[in-house]
Design an enzyme around this catalytic site. Structure first.
Site, mmCIF file in Angstrom:
data_model
loop_
_atom_site.group_PDB
_atom_site.id
_atom_site.type_symbol
_atom_site.label_atom_id
_atom_site.label_comp_id
_atom_site.label_asym_id
_atom_site.label_seq_id
_atom_site.Cartn_x
_atom_site.Cartn_y
_atom_site.Cartn_z
ATOM 1 C CE1 TYR A 117 -80.442 -51.501 -19.072
ATOM 2 C CE2 TYR A 117 -78.997 -53.250 -18.304
ATOM 3 C CZ TYR A 117 -79.447 -51.945 -18.227
ATOM 4 O OH TYR A 117 -78.905 -51.102 -17.294
ATOM 5 C CE LYS A 131 -81.168 -53.837 -15.505
ATOM 6 N NZ LYS A 131 -80.281 -52.766 -15.039
ATOM 7 C CD GLU A 182 -81.042 -45.690 -9.800
ATOM 8 O OE1 GLU A 182 -81.045 -46.903 -9.488
ATOM 9 O OE2 GLU A 182 -81.760 -45.228 -10.712
ATOM 10 C CG LEU A 191 -83.684 -50.642 -12.002
ATOM 11 C CD1 LEU A 191 -84.618 -50.561 -13.203
ATOM 12 C CD2 LEU A 191 -82.415 -51.383 -12.376
HETATM 13 N N1 PDD Z 1 -77.455 -52.286 -13.466
HETATM 14 N N2 PDD Z 1 -79.793 -48.838 -10.636
HETATM 15 C C1 PDD Z 1 -79.425 -48.800 -11.926
HETATM 16 C C2 PDD Z 1 -79.538 -47.505 -12.669
HETATM 17 C C3 PDD Z 1 -78.952 -49.955 -12.557
HETATM 18 O O1 PDD Z 1 -78.587 -49.922 -13.852
HETATM 19 C C4 PDD Z 1 -78.851 -51.160 -11.807
HETATM 20 C C5 PDD Z 1 -78.360 -52.441 -12.424
HETATM 21 C C6 PDD Z 1 -79.225 -51.145 -10.454
HETATM 22 C C7 PDD Z 1 -79.172 -52.380 -9.599
HETATM 23 O O2 PDD Z 1 -80.155 -53.309 -9.989
HETATM 24 P P1 PDD Z 1 -79.945 -54.881 -9.795
HETATM 25 O O3 PDD Z 1 -79.682 -55.104 -8.363
HETATM 26 O O4 PDD Z 1 -81.228 -55.470 -10.246
HETATM 27 O O5 PDD Z 1 -78.767 -55.275 -10.654
HETATM 28 C C8 PDD Z 1 -79.704 -49.972 -9.915
HETATM 29 C C9 PDD Z 1 -76.984 -53.453 -14.197
HETATM 30 C C10 PDD Z 1 -76.181 -54.379 -13.361
HETATM 31 C C11 PDD Z 1 -76.280 -52.960 -15.441
HETATM 32 O O6 PDD Z 1 -76.782 -52.018 -16.045
HETATM 33 O O7 PDD Z 1 -75.253 -53.529 -15.835
#
Ligand code: PDD
Length: 287
Positions: free
Chosen positions: A33, A147, A180, A205
């Site tokens: 996703y 992801k 993270e 991620l």
């Molecule tokens: N999550 N780390 C994890 C485990 C994440 O699921 C996300 C993003 C990030 C940050 O990535 P980005 O800057 O590309 O949003 C880091 C999204 C927002 C979610 O699962 O809703």
């Protein structure tokens, strides 16, 4: 309210939208996703998110469900139908529908594509007072760089955080280092004013917000070091914050109930947040 969703070629009423019970995403979490933030009607870093979607798909050997340009069009069409100006678009691709078997289907199946949007009030994404985080053991798998929709450890960590009154969970590996957040990347600012965030590898991620913030920090002439930091170091840091497509740059003012520095939002996180929002509203990639 988001009235419409996109499901496998059709824009449908959100409350009536559904997928097949043998969708491999539903049964096996066999899917990926993306979440793209939307500010002032503009998609934030769309290209980078689609690049990452392509990478996740490739790693799992799932085909693009539609051409990339078509997906861009669908995103915009759904935003238009839902009159979305602030919030996010969620897109999910699974390997498709097949009789349940752990191995990939032997006959070719079409990947399933679902998109939804979510309106978010600006106050939801700009908590100016900062948030608390709670540490949790990182019990995820060895490919956190993909992801995937397999998010149960993240769900449980986030829930534990929420039950303790914290906004986010910070995941801690076997060495005591913060990998993270449950759905965000984690950062600290040291006593010397250095920005620290873990380098990207299979354990985290590669956040798009993280990526853009690196360029913004560079523009502001902030020193950035990509290295692991421990939970103990974070608790003694000058500042801490999290980044993601939905939380942008959100200051962290409490870790496990202990104040970070004086417990107030620090100048670096505040500045980076303002800079990131300016960038999001400009709707242009940082070079
Ligand atoms: N999550 N780390 C994890 C485990 C994440 O699921 C996300 C993003 C990030 C940050 O990535 P980005 O800057 O590309 O949003 C880091 C999204 C927002 C979610 O699962 O809703």
């Amino acid at each position: 309210m988001s009235r419409f969703a996109y499901v496998n070629g059709r824009y449908v009423e959100h409350r009536e939208a559904s997928v097949h019970i043998e969708d491999r995403g539903y049964q096996l979490a066999d899917g990926v996703y993306e979440v793209v933030g939307i500010r002032d009607g503009k998609l934030i870093d769309e290209d980078l998110h689609l690049d990452r979607l392509g990478r996740s798909l490739k790693e799992l050997r799932i085909e693009w469900p539609v051409a990339r340009g078509t997906l861009s069009f669908i995103i915009r069409e759904l935003m238009r139908r839902n009159r979305l100006r602030d919030g996010l678009v969620y897109m999910q691709v699974t390997r498709g529908v097949a009789r349940r078997d752990h191995a990939f289907p032997t006959r070719p199946v079409k990947p399933a594509l679902v998109l939804t949007t979510k309106y978010m009030k600006r106050t939801d994404i700009d908590p100016g007072a900062g948030v608390g985080v709670k540490s949790q053991p990182d019990i995820r798998w060895g490919r956190c760089d993909i992801k995937t929709v397999g998010l149960l450890p993240n769900v449980l960590a986030k829930q534990a955080a929420r039950e303790s009154g914290a906004y986010e969970a910070w995941l801690v590996d076997g060495e005591g280092n913060v990998t993270e957040g449950a759905s965000t990347n984690a950062w600290i600012v040291t006593a010397d004013g250095e920005l620290v965030t873990r380098k990207t590898d299979n354990h985290i991620l590669a956040g798009i917000t993280r990526h853009t913030l690196k360029s913004l920090a560079d523009k502001l002439q902030l020193k950035l070091v990509e290295r692991p930091f421990s939970l103990a170091e974070a608790k003694k840091a000058k500042e801490a914050f999290i980044t993601s497509a939905t939380s942008f740059v959100t200051p962290v003012v409490r870790i496990d109930g202990e104040a970070v520095a004086d417990g107030k939002v620090g100048p670096t996180a505040k500045r980076l947040r303002e800079e990131y929002i300016r960038f999001a509203e400009a709707g242009e990639p940082v070079t």
